[in-house]
Design a protein around this motif. Structure first.
Motif, PDB file in Angstrom:
ATOM      1  N   GLY A 128       3.091  -2.026   4.615  1.00  0.00           N
ATOM      2  CA  GLY A 128       2.050  -2.397   3.665  1.00  0.00           C
ATOM      3  C   GLY A 128       1.464  -1.152   3.048  1.00  0.00           C
ATOM      4  O   GLY A 128       2.105  -0.100   2.980  1.00  0.00           O
ATOM      5  N   SER A 129       0.216  -1.246   2.634  1.00  0.00           N
ATOM      6  CA  SER A 129      -0.454  -0.087   2.060  1.00  0.00           C
ATOM      7  C   SER A 129      -1.947  -0.171   2.345  1.00  0.00           C
ATOM      8  O   SER A 129      -2.514  -1.265   2.453  1.00  0.00           O
ATOM      9  N   VAL A 130      -2.553   0.998   2.475  1.00  0.00           N
ATOM     10  CA  VAL A 130      -3.996   1.102   2.667  1.00  0.00           C
ATOM     11  C   VAL A 130      -4.591   1.477   1.318  1.00  0.00           C
ATOM     12  O   VAL A 130      -4.176   2.460   0.705  1.00  0.00           O
ATOM     13  N   LYS A 187      -6.865   4.947   8.233  1.00  0.00           N
ATOM     14  CA  LYS A 187      -7.695   5.190   7.051  1.00  0.00           C
ATOM     15  C   LYS A 187      -6.920   5.969   6.001  1.00  0.00           C
ATOM     16  O   LYS A 187      -5.988   6.714   6.317  1.00  0.00           O
ATOM     17  N   GLU A 245      -9.453   1.125   4.615  1.00  0.00           N
ATOM     18  CA  GLU A 245      -9.082   1.083   6.029  1.00  0.00           C
ATOM     19  C   GLU A 245      -8.317  -0.203   6.305  1.00  0.00           C
ATOM     20  O   GLU A 245      -8.590  -1.241   5.703  1.00  0.00           O
ATOM     21  N   THR A 246      -7.339  -0.134   7.207  1.00  0.00           N
ATOM     22  CA  THR A 246      -6.542  -1.303   7.590  1.00  0.00           C
ATOM     23  C   THR A 246      -6.406  -1.353   9.108  1.00  0.00           C
ATOM     24  O   THR A 246      -6.195  -0.312   9.748  1.00  0.00           O
ATOM     25  N   GLN A 247      -6.534  -2.555   9.677  1.00  0.00           N
ATOM     26  CA  GLN A 247      -6.395  -2.735  11.114  1.00  0.00           C
ATOM     27  C   GLN A 247      -4.924  -2.985  11.470  1.00  0.00           C
ATOM     28  O   GLN A 247      -4.237  -3.777  10.831  1.00  0.00           O
ATOM     29  N   PRO A 262      -7.623   1.175  13.857  1.00  0.00           N
ATOM     30  CA  PRO A 262      -7.663   1.299  12.394  1.00  0.00           C
ATOM     31  C   PRO A 262      -6.909   2.532  11.908  1.00  0.00           C
ATOM     32  O   PRO A 262      -6.790   3.538  12.612  1.00  0.00           O
TER      33      PRO A 262
END
Length: 324
Positions: free
Chosen positions: A251-253, A223, A258-260, A221
């Motif tokens: 992309g964007s968080v 953050k 949070e992004t995996q 992840p």
């Protein structure tokens, strides 16, 4: 509850119809609502109709309603959106003089808090010819995190007559103000600036030995502790970078989210060294990568590998012949 907003593009009366249909329920009648409005134009005002609302990562503010994305800007409300500290946002619009006289305008020397010197409006003063427009340029470059909601910037305006004489040091000609025409035109500015940094607790990615033409996957992840969306853009560097894939690449968080991230190792040949570096590029040119992770693995050659050429067997076979 339905909300209808009237935003005239021309002076004069305007009308339309709002039809509400009830589908699948014949007990209710259709409703037709007539919409009436009239557009008018101030003698002096801002024209923000050509301003595009900020979009994308670190663009439109996350706390804005989704339906607002399609709405035109208000007559005096300028949204700067989400801005990464150290980056620059520029917008152009116009100050309109619909009077039959010359109009002098003057903006504050220092912008109100929290903008201060990070916000510049140009030109800061001048004279607009009768029934004309003055193009304006706004530049915002935050140096620290800030939040501004409808901060008022007052432009002082007055009709004037020009007089003979030498221009002042700023090039402005002598003038005389027409009595009773002085007033202030407000412009409301909103912006949200933050670092938009990405945090990652993972320090290294090491894949177990992987047979050629197979693959292994590692997830981790990232953050975003800031108040604005944090864009990311991954790059893999190294001699064997083609053996790795990262998804999503960009992309964007979301703010506070949070992004995996997925990294795939798929060797097609046995190499002495699969060491590479996974970098998350910073949104500002020339800045250090937000994340740098060493990645590595090793490949095993299978005892036997059969590689079949692509063919059209399925399309050429007889329709009545079973596949198995």
């Amino acid at each position: 509850t339905f909300s209808v907003r009237f935003h005239p593009r021309a002076v004069g009366p305007s009308e339309g119809n709002l039809c509400i249909r009830t589908l699948g329920n014949e007990a209710f009648e259709d409703v037709d609502i007539q919409l009436l409005g009239e557009g008018y134009s101030d003698n002096v005002g801002w024209d923000l109709t050509e301003v595009r609302r900020p979009v994308g990562a670190a663009g439109a503010r996350a706390d804005e309603l989704p339906s607002e994305d399609a709405q035109p800007p208000s007559a005096d409300d300028l949204q700067l959106g989400e801005v990464i500290v150290g980056s620059t946002v520029s917008m152009s619009f116009q100050l309109v003089n619909n009077t039959a006289d010359k109009l002098r305008f003057e903006l504050p020397e220092t912008m109100p808090d929290p903008f201060g010197e990070t916000l510049v409006l140009q030109p800061s003063k001048g004279v607009i010819a009768p029934n004309s427009r003055q193009p304006m340029m706004l530049t915002f470059k935050p140096t620290a995190a800030l939040e501004a909601t409808k901060v008022e910037v007052q432009a002082k305006v007055a009709n004037v007559t020009l007089e003979d004489g030498e221009p002042d040091e700023d090039g402005e000609p002598p003038y005389k103000e027409v009595e009773g025409t002085a007033r202030e035109i407000p412009l409301f500015l909103s912006a949200l600036a933050d670092t938009g940094l990405i945090e990652c607790d993972t320090t290294e990615i090491a894949f177990a030995p992987t047979i050629m033409f197979y693959h292994k996957v590692f997830h981790f992840p990232i953050k975003n502790p800031s108040k604005i969306a944090a864009p990311f853009d991954w790059r893999i560097t190294g001699k064997t970078a083609s053996a790795y894939q990262v998804s999503p690449v960009a992309g964007s968080v979301p703010a506070g989210g949070e992004t995996q991230i997925e990294v795939r190792f798929a060797p097609v040949e046995v190499e002495d060294d699969f060491g590479c570096t996974l970098k998350c590029l910073a949104p500002l040119p020339g800045a250090e990568p937000l994340v740098k992770l060493p990645i590595g693995g090793s490949a095993l050659r299978p005892w036997c590998h059969i590689e079949l050429q692509e063919n059209d067997y399925r399309t050429r076979r007889q329709a009545e012949t079973p596949l198995d």
